[in-house]
Design a protein around this motif. Structure first.
Motif, short mmCIF file in Angstrom:
data_model
loop_
_atom_site.label_atom_id
_atom_site.label_comp_id
_atom_site.label_asym_id
_atom_site.label_seq_id
_atom_site.Cartn_x
_atom_site.Cartn_y
_atom_site.Cartn_z
N LEU A 1 3.58 7.05 -12.37
CA LEU A 1 3.05 5.69 -12.28
C LEU A 1 1.57 5.70 -11.91
O LEU A 1 1.12 6.57 -11.16
CB LEU A 1 3.83 4.90 -11.24
CG LEU A 1 5.31 4.68 -11.55
CD1 LEU A 1 6.02 4.02 -10.38
CD2 LEU A 1 5.48 3.85 -12.81
N LYS A 2 0.84 4.75 -12.45
CA LYS A 2 -0.58 4.61 -12.12
C LYS A 2 -0.77 3.56 -11.04
O LYS A 2 -0.31 2.43 -11.18
CB LYS A 2 -1.38 4.25 -13.38
CG LYS A 2 -1.82 5.50 -14.12
CD LYS A 2 -1.83 5.32 -15.62
CE LYS A 2 -1.69 6.67 -16.33
NZ LYS A 2 -0.43 7.42 -16.04
N VAL A 3 -1.43 3.96 -9.96
CA VAL A 3 -1.74 3.02 -8.88
C VAL A 3 -3.19 3.26 -8.44
O VAL A 3 -3.72 4.34 -8.66
CB VAL A 3 -0.81 3.21 -7.66
CG1 VAL A 3 0.63 2.89 -7.99
CG2 VAL A 3 -0.93 4.62 -7.11
N TYR B 1 -0.59 4.43 -1.54
CA TYR B 1 0.15 5.69 -1.41
C TYR B 1 1.38 5.63 -2.28
O TYR B 1 2.18 4.70 -2.15
CB TYR B 1 0.54 5.94 0.03
CG TYR B 1 -0.64 6.10 0.95
CD1 TYR B 1 -1.42 7.26 0.91
CD2 TYR B 1 -1.01 5.09 1.83
CE1 TYR B 1 -2.51 7.41 1.73
CE2 TYR B 1 -2.11 5.23 2.66
CZ TYR B 1 -2.86 6.40 2.61
OH TYR B 1 -3.95 6.54 3.41
N LEU B 2 1.52 6.61 -3.16
CA LEU B 2 2.67 6.65 -4.04
C LEU B 2 3.36 8.01 -3.91
O LEU B 2 2.71 9.05 -3.98
CB LEU B 2 2.22 6.47 -5.49
CG LEU B 2 3.27 6.72 -6.57
CD1 LEU B 2 4.33 5.63 -6.57
CD2 LEU B 2 2.63 6.82 -7.95
N ILE C 1 4.42 3.08 -1.79
CA ILE C 1 5.48 2.93 -2.79
C ILE C 1 6.25 4.24 -2.94
O ILE C 1 5.65 5.31 -3.06
CB ILE C 1 4.89 2.53 -4.16
CG1 ILE C 1 4.18 1.17 -4.02
CG2 ILE C 1 5.96 2.49 -5.23
CD1 ILE C 1 3.37 0.79 -5.25
N LYS D 1 0.80 -1.23 0.00
CA LYS D 1 0.00 0.00 0.00
C LYS D 1 0.83 1.28 0.00
O LYS D 1 0.28 2.38 0.05
CB LYS D 1 -0.91 0.02 1.25
CG LYS D 1 -1.95 -1.09 1.29
CD LYS D 1 -2.95 -0.97 0.16
CE LYS D 1 -3.98 -2.10 0.21
NZ LYS D 1 -4.53 -2.39 -1.13
#
Lengths: 214, 214
Positions: B183-185, B190-191, B175, B173
DNA sequence: CTGCGGTTGTGAAACGTTTCACAACAAATA
DNA sequence: TATTTGTTGTGAAACGTTTCACAACCGCAG
């Protein structure tokens, strides 16, 4: 072409960096034009934001059509000053320093590392990607007569202020600091900090406050 | 103790990281208390900002005296979630990846790299600081049954989205991404992005717009 | 040439963050 | 106890950034 400055915000500049990379990708995908709507969608921003950011510097689009990809990319490169190459010196070839010497993204955007310094006798004289490591004690003299415009600091926090004082004394006006410490520089020197632990801390905070956030 | 969340801004969290480091230094210098005024001066912020940031989470100071250094440091560690250790996996041991494995600041704040992945056959099986590099193809299975909570991505942009998809599939959860790409999440992941070239670009912009800025 | 769908550029509104200013209080002193 | 000095915590003002909304415009079709 580039409008009179009316104080551009830090966020706008950072987004220009994002647009620049996005436009490069779009060019590779053979797009000729891109609308603010689609560009925003790709980078998770809003169309209005894209348009407003760009409008600070001029009007680069065509109503009904969007923005010409290659032309806009070049325009942004010009605004950011990366349509040229910059001479960079690196101080400290430890973990991070060595990584930076080989970091492709720097080279790609015209940031060329031309000098390397370290204070470790075992490293001085060694060769990193074709550059001989100089003694950190010689920073002032070596930088003063060089064409170096930007210095990257990748030394331990304890010695970072000492190094930065030397770098300033040598007349350098732009410094990128990787040490997790707040360095003091005169008002006419641009200093940016890159602290990789801070983003991890943000993730840590997010995880701890999970249900509350989203 | 920690107040009900009323949406804390990103800047506030980043400043908490700064306060945390400043307080550690103050403790080493044997300060027992510190006023918002002095803390602000040291970190080039304003006293009001320091007080407001802290007030979101409680009232930690004493009027007339200031804040107790050690106690506040610990309180901030608790808020940021770094009063514990986090299990981190690293994907990609190229330039940046290798640097991160040895990066002291991560360890100091409780971020422990426990798994390393790469897709280069020559690297798989090799030992980095006591950790055997696993095959990136096994990310999903290896992460799914692990205690890993945060993944750091240090692979080339071209493969980053593929890797991140695997990481998400494994249920991670949080990154931290070093690839210069958006980036697509999913919404519940949480990016955070760390792009070292962006700060250099900011310096470049500053130098180009010098007299106008200051 | 007119009308339509699409998109920019931008003033104004909405929103968010920072700064101000001061009441509330702690400690020290008399 | 009363007074002074110093500092926090915080509502409100000031400021800055983002979003909205729409006139202006482009290209195309009829």
């Amino acid at each position: 072409m580039v409008k009179p400055q009316l104080r551009i915000s830090e966020s706008t500049i950072h987004r220009l960096s994002i647009y620049y990379r996005a436009l490069n990708r779009l060019e590779r995908e053979n797009y000729e034009t891109i609308s603010s709507k689609e560009l925003a969608k790709r980078e998770k921003l809003t169309p209005a934001q894209v348009r407003k950011d760009l409008s600070f510097f001029g009007s680069f689009g065509t109503r009904g059509l969007g923005y010409p990809v290659t032309e806009l990319r070049d325009k942004i490169a010009e605004i950011l000053g990366i349509n040229r190459s910059w001479s960079v010196a690196l101080v400290g070839v430890g973990n991070i320093g060595s990584a930076l010497v080989s970091y492709k993204e720097f080279q790609k955007q015209g940031f060329r590392i031309r000098k390397i310094f370290d204070n470790d006798q075992r490293k001085i004289g060694s060769n990193h990607k074709g550059i001989i490591v100089s003694d950190a004690d010689d920073i002032v003299t070596e930088l003063r007569d060089s064409k170096i415009e930007i210095v990257v600091i990748a030394v331990p926090s304890l010695v970072a202020q000492m190094i930065v004082d030397d770098v300033v004394r040598a007349g350098i006006k732009a410094i990128l600091n990787f040490a997790p410490i707040n360095l003091k520089v005169p008002d006419d020197v641009y200093l940016r900090n890159e602290n990789m632990a801070m983003e991890l801390e943000y993730l840590s905070f997010s995880l701890c406050n999970d249900e509350a956030q989203l």
